[in-house]
Write an enzyme that holds these catalytic residues in place. Structure first.
Site: not given
Ligand code: 6LW
Length: 549
Positions: A47, A214
């Site tokens: 991240d 996300e």
């Molecule tokens: C992060 C989310 C994700 O907050 O996994 O791969 C979570 N993406 O964006 C934890 O890494």
């Protein structure tokens, strides 16, 4: 004939070095390379988020329950990164006690505005969204300002009128499809230190059944608002998609080019996997680059966790094209047009100089008391009743395993008359997935815990106070060694499968593996301690490792 053979051998070893090496342990610091090797941050570096201030670049990664948390890296050339501090480095900032290894500090965002650095982040399982600020990115950072905000993956953006916009992702009231989430905006009033006004939903992602949309970030490029999100979840289906709007709160139109970057269409066997969760940066020379996470796989197995990769981006009109003509992350490519600025080479041996540990050392979960000291070139680690198998802070000190082929070793002095007291070397992924090579009252024991089931692999009688421990990792296998001297080592136990610390083994989801020192008195109080004279870690050169371009 003999000379040709030796030349070939030398050539072979140089190439194999390149394959297992990363840009940190580069062969020759004096030559300015034209290319760089991905990942730019190997090992547990998920991240990633980045910002530029003048000619300086700052990068932060998520760290879950590793403490200190949120490593801050600095670079001048986007390839060579120096760890300059941690944003969460005071025990009273966040409390990871009782949290499983996959919770804690999730994806952060780092930004700079009018002389102040901001990191906005989510402590999952511990009061959720907060932001911290600093004048110097190496710290100190402020105490968290907790926000009443849903979801995870917060980002911040300053609009031209100076309004600070909080962009996050949250679940939806009523899912129309499984794992549907939505990116949203809300104004962050920094004077009032809180979110104010309407919360505006922006996108569910590009796919009409986008899963886990996300990691949103908003940029204003060529007069248009560009919203980049990840979707598909942090696995095989991970992808980056972009959405444009003429106003900050949308409507955001999904770009026909989507996904702008993914490796999901290369299938299960492709060696670089889960590419996604990216952040864009424009260099002082006008080039655009993106850092993102990805996983390197050997036989469909990821043992190093999610790492940080770098890719070139060129804008056609307002559409970002990643590595034009290639459309994927490249393991080697022409480096950014920036002054090559290598960072000091990491020395193999940590002699524990000074009176505090180097920044590469972490413990697991928030320490509530001091449990080790550093002086006279030694680490003295106190034995405590806590054990690494529980969701507590135990006497464990680890550093990232950053290479598929690595070796680590240490010299330890420890003796005890009590059956419950142990100390030694560990390879740690989670409280349920780890290896321990320990010395107790009268023997050396090699233990593994896989999916929470602990197995004694080997036990050897040993009563000398001093012992040398050594471990060699070669892709998916690891061999442990011990000895009374550094150059007379014997194997303990058979070669072990590193699947134990690989992704997808029960709760080994988000973080990555570490190697280091551990001590425990297994549930009983103790006044005993163990001394570590030094600790070695270095990449190893074995037979060539293939990765297709
Ligand atoms: C992060 C989310 C994700 O907050 O996994 O791969 C979570 N993406 O964006 C934890 O890494």
């Amino acid at each position: 004939m003999k000379n040709i053979l030796s030349i070939i051998l030398v050539m072979a070893s140089i190439i194999s070095v390149a394959q297992n090496q990363d840009n940190t342990f580069s062969i020759d610091k004096n030559t300015v390379p034209k290319t760089f090797t991905n990942p730019v941050l190997t090992g547990f570096h998920p991240d990633p988020s980045i910002c530029r201030v003048g000619n300086d670049y700052y990068l932060v990664n998520s760290t879950f329950v590793w403490y200190p948390g949120l490593p801050i890296y600095h670079s001048k050339d986007l390839v060579n990164w120096k760890l300059i501090g941690h944003a969460v480095d005071r025990p009273n900032m966040v409390d990871f006690s009782g949290l499983p290894d996959k919770l804690g500090l999730f994806a952060p965002t780092i930004r700079y505005n009018e002389g102040t650095f901001y990191i906005i982040n989510t402590c999952v399982g511990c009061k959720m969204n907060f932001y911290i600020t600093a004048k110097d990115p190496a710290g100190p950072w402020s105490d968290p300002i907790w926000l009443d905000a849903p979801g995870i993956d917060p980002s911040i953006f300053w609009d031209e009128d100076g309004t600070c916009i909080y962009t996050g992702m949250k679940s939806v009231e009523k899912e129309e499809w499984p794992t549907q989430t939505v990116a949203f905006n809300q104004v962050l009033n920094l004077e009032q230190k809180k979110l104010v006004g309407e919360r505006t939903e922006l996108t569910y992602g590009h796919a009409n059944n986008a899963s886990y949309t996300e990691g949103p970030h908003i940029y204003k490029i060529n007069g248009k608002y560009l919203l980049m999100v990840s979707e598909g979840g942090t696995g095989l289906y991970h992808a980056l998609t972009v959405h444009h709007s003429d106003s900050i709160n949308g409507p955001y139109i999904s770009n026909y080019i989507n996904p702008v970057l993914t490796h999901r269409h290369f299938g299960e066997d492709f060696p670089v996997h889960a590419i996604g969760h990216g952040d864009l940066v424009q260099t002082q020379n006008g080039e655009w680059w993106c850092i993102m996470l990805g996983k390197r796989r050997i036989n469909k197995t990821t043992t190093l966790g999610r790492e940080t990769f770098l890719a070139k981006v060129e804008f056609e009109d307002n559409t970002p094209v990643f590595n034009p003509g290639k459309g994927k992350v490249l393991m080697k490519q022409t480096r950014p047009d920036l002054p090559w600025t290598p960072v000091p080479k990491e020395s193999k041996r940590d002699n524990f100089e000074g009176n505090k540990l180097g920044m590469k050392w972490y413990t697991i979960r928030t320490p509530k008391e001091d449990f080790y000291t550093v002086n006279d070139g030694k680490v003295t680690l106190n034995l405590r009743k806590e054990v690494m198998d529980s969701l507590v802070n135990s006497s464990i000190l680890i550093q990232r395993i950053k290479h598929h082929k690595f070796e680590a070793s240490t010299k330890m002095s420890f003796s005890t008359k009590k059956d419950n007291e142990q100390a030694g070397l560990t390879i740690y992924r989670t409280n349920q997935n780890h290896f321990k090579l320990l010395k107790d009252k009268n023997s050396l024991i090699l233990l593994k815990s896989h999916l929470g089931e602990q197995t004694e692999i080997a036990r050897i009688p040993y009563t000398h106070k001093d012992v040398y421990f050594h471990v060699k990792g070669n892709d998916l296998v690891v061999q442990f060694w011990y000895g009374r001297s550094e150059n007379k080592l014997q194997p303990i136990g058979e070669k072990q499968n590193l699947i134990v610390i690989a992704d997808g083994q029960g709760n080994t989801q988000f973080n990555g593996p570490g190697v280091g020192m551990y001590a425990t008195s297994n549930g009983k109080e103790s006044k005993n301690s163990v001394i570590f004279d030094w600790f070695d870690y270095k990449p190893l050169t074995y037979k060539m490792e293939s990765e297709n371009e």
